[in-house]
Design an enzyme around this catalytic site. Structure first.
Site, PDB file in Angstrom:
ATOM      1  N   ASP A   1       3.429  -5.277   7.962  1.00 19.82           N
ATOM      2  CA  ASP A   1       2.123  -4.516   7.957  1.00 19.82           C
ATOM      3  C   ASP A   1       1.220  -5.420   7.841  1.00 19.82           C
ATOM      4  OD1 ASP A   1      -0.128  -3.110   7.351  1.00 19.82           O
ATOM      5  OD2 ASP A   1       1.061  -1.173   6.887  1.00 19.82           O
TER       6      ASP A   1
ATOM      7  N   PHE B   1       0.831  -1.234   0.116  1.00 21.61           N
ATOM      8  CA  PHE B   1      -0.142  -0.056   0.089  1.00 21.61           C
ATOM      9  C   PHE B   1       0.834   1.202  -0.054  1.00 21.61           C
ATOM     10  CE2 PHE B   1      -2.913   2.914   2.262  1.00 21.61           C
ATOM     11  CZ  PHE B   1      -3.820   2.962   1.406  1.00 21.61           C
TER      12      PHE B   1
HETATM   13  C1  LIG Z   1      -5.118  -0.064   5.143  1.00 18.68           C
HETATM   14  C2  LIG Z   1      -3.649   0.026   5.249  1.00 18.68           C
HETATM   15  C3  LIG Z   1      -2.912   1.297   5.521  1.00 18.68           C
HETATM   16  C4  LIG Z   1      -3.702   2.279   6.316  1.00 18.68           C
HETATM   17  O1  LIG Z   1      -3.043   3.218   6.845  1.00 18.68           O
HETATM   18  P1  LIG Z   1      -3.576   4.260   7.761  1.00 18.68           P
HETATM   19  O2  LIG Z   1      -2.549   4.942   8.349  1.00 18.68           O
HETATM   20  O3  LIG Z   1      -4.558   3.729   8.773  1.00 18.68           O
HETATM   21  O4  LIG Z   1      -4.535   5.141   6.994  1.00 18.68           O
HETATM   22  C5  LIG Z   1      -1.692   1.059   5.609  1.00 18.68           C
HETATM   23  N1  LIG Z   1      -0.912   0.107   5.195  1.00 18.68           N
HETATM   24  C6  LIG Z   1      -1.574  -0.788   4.536  1.00 18.68           C
HETATM   25  C7  LIG Z   1      -0.705  -2.206   4.017  1.00 18.68           C
HETATM   26  C8  LIG Z   1      -2.906  -1.163   4.642  1.00 18.68           C
HETATM   27  O5  LIG Z   1      -3.645  -2.094   4.046  1.00 18.68           O
END
Ligand SMILES: *Cc1c(COP(=O)(O)O)cnc(C)c1O
Length: 426
Positions: free
Chosen positions: A210, A129
């Site tokens: 993550d 992401f």
């Molecule tokens: C959903 C997600 C995020 C979201 O990050 P936020 O700081 O909560 O907006 C980050 N990394 C991954 C891999 C995700 O799936």
């Protein structure tokens, strides 16, 4: 005799489902089949109740809510850390329930990455992401290092999945730290956390995961696997609400590290209100808290986690999730392949997360048509529709009905009414 129809088979599977009673705990959008729990889990009656309780306590107790609420706001996050620890195979003091995924990643990098060490590369992947890549890049810049030279992204061979062998091959002696997603957010591929973690450690690399797309859907055992750190959000499979407070994991072998980003909420509890300018870190992951907990984004997690405890943890949820996705994939193969649909996620249970990635060249318009037909999926460019049948509130009938509606869309060419995505972007 003809084989039973998908709808009849689905009805049988739903009748035999030991988790079926949890569906009634959730507010299902009326008249819709909700398959987006991997992006935003639905509100449950429990999460609603714990949020309303916090509001009520604020109304009646004011400032005294910090000490007199049940549980006191001062220690609410600690209780939640203990509950989350059970879901990820950690000790309670290795978890901090705080901030957001991205902020927690910044905190963990600031705490664990040493820019003065001879090894300066951070290993990541090309499919994670975007926010994780932004955090890595900006962290390196802040430490005086150039992301172009110090962030190494393992490429994908097919644009959708990663090979553990490729990741391990990229673990050269100049790598200090690695960050990977446990489940890839587009294709739903589950990486072998244990194997990749062991390979990293054999090469002297600190490794973090993550787990935003896996916590609550896929069992983790951070202690067994020896993971160094992890972060995740609680608004996806954990169902704690939009922007709900996230969490981080710090293996106890790193407890001696000073928090990279210090704040008064990371000070030892008995010294926090002494307000000394010297930072005396709390023991364990608690030291990585920064500021006052976001109480109203924390409160729904309390109710949300009660449901996980009652369901018996992640293992039964995972069993149902695998059955749901396998039913979905089988129906896509038999009913939709002739219209150009294919399954883009790995099919082996040990390599797949909680959602099905359906690939089709016209995915954007199909996603619009599905929404118009009362099914809520989501679209990820260029050609993926993500369908997440979540174990707590979706049914086998949801999967069968979604495939039936998609088939109807193809037969009536209903998606062709919608503008192509290109037209929206210009
Ligand atoms: C959903 C997600 C995020 C979201 O990050 P936020 O700081 O909560 O907006 C980050 N990394 C991954 C891999 C995700 O799936």
């Amino acid at each position: 005799m003809r084989p039973p129809s998908p709808a009849l088979r689905a009805a049988d599977l739903d009748r035999a489902d030991p988790l079926a009673r949890f569906r009634a705990e959730f507010f299902l959008p009326p008249g819709q089949i909700y398959l987006d729990g991997n992006s935003l889990g639905l509100l449950s009656r429990r999460a609603e109740a714990s949020l309303l309780r916090a509001l009520d306590e604020w109304r009646t107790l004011g400032i005294n809510g910090w000490s007199d609420a049940t549980p006191p706001w001062l220690t609410l996050a600690d209780g939640l850390a203990a509950q989350l620890a059970a879901l990820v195979g950690a000790a309670p003091d290795e978890i901090a329930v705080t901030s957001s995924t991205t902020t927690n990643l910044h905190q963990l990098l600031a705490t664990l990455f040493d820019p003065a060490a001879p090894r300066k590369i951070i290993l990541a992947d090309s499919l994670n992401f975007a926010s994780d890549a932004h955090a890595l890049g900006s962290h390196l810049r802040q430490r005086g290092l150039d992301p172009a030279a110090h962030r190494r992204e393992v490429p994908s061979r097919d644009g959708r999945t990663l090979r553990e062998d490729d990741i391990i091959a990229a673990m050269t002696p100049d790598v200090q730290l690695a960050l990977l997603p446990a489940v890839l957010y587009v294709s739903g591929q589950l990486l072998d956390v244990g194997r990749v973690t062991r390979a990293a450690h054999a090469r002297g690399i600190v490794i973090g995961w993550d787990c935003s797309h896996s916590v609550g859907a896929v069992p983790h055992d951070f202690g067994r696997d020896g993971v160094d750190f992890a972060c995740w959000c609680s608004y996806k499979y954990l169902n704690a609400g939009p922007g709900a407070t996230g969490a981080l994991y710090l293996n106890r072998r790193h407890f001696a590290r000073a928090p990279g980003l210090a704040g008064w909420w990371g000070v030892r509890k008995d010294r926090r209100f002494a307000l000394a300018h010297e930072h005396e870190p709390a023991a364990g992951a608690e030291a990585l808290h920064i500021g006052t907990p976001h109480l109203l984004s924390l409160a729904p997690l309390q109710g949300a986690l009660e449901i996980f405890a009652e369901a018996g943890g992640v293992a039964p949820l995972r069993a149902k999730s695998l059955a749901l996705t396998s039913c979905f994939m089988e129906l896509i193969d038999t009913e939709l392949a002739e219209f150009g649909c294919s399954v883009a996620n790995p099919r082996e249970p040990e390599r797949s997360g909680g959602h099905v990635a359906l690939a089709h060249p016209d995915a954007w318009r199909l996603a619009q048509a599905l929404k118009a037909a009362g099914v809520i999926p989501d679209f990820r460019p260029p050609d993926i529709i993500r369908l997440a049948p979540t174990a707590l509130y979706n049914t086998f009938a949801d999967c069968a009905e979604t495939v039936a509606r998609l088939k109807q869309i193809f037969l009536t060419r209903a998606h062709e009414k919608f503008p192509a995505r290109r037209a929206l972007v210009t």
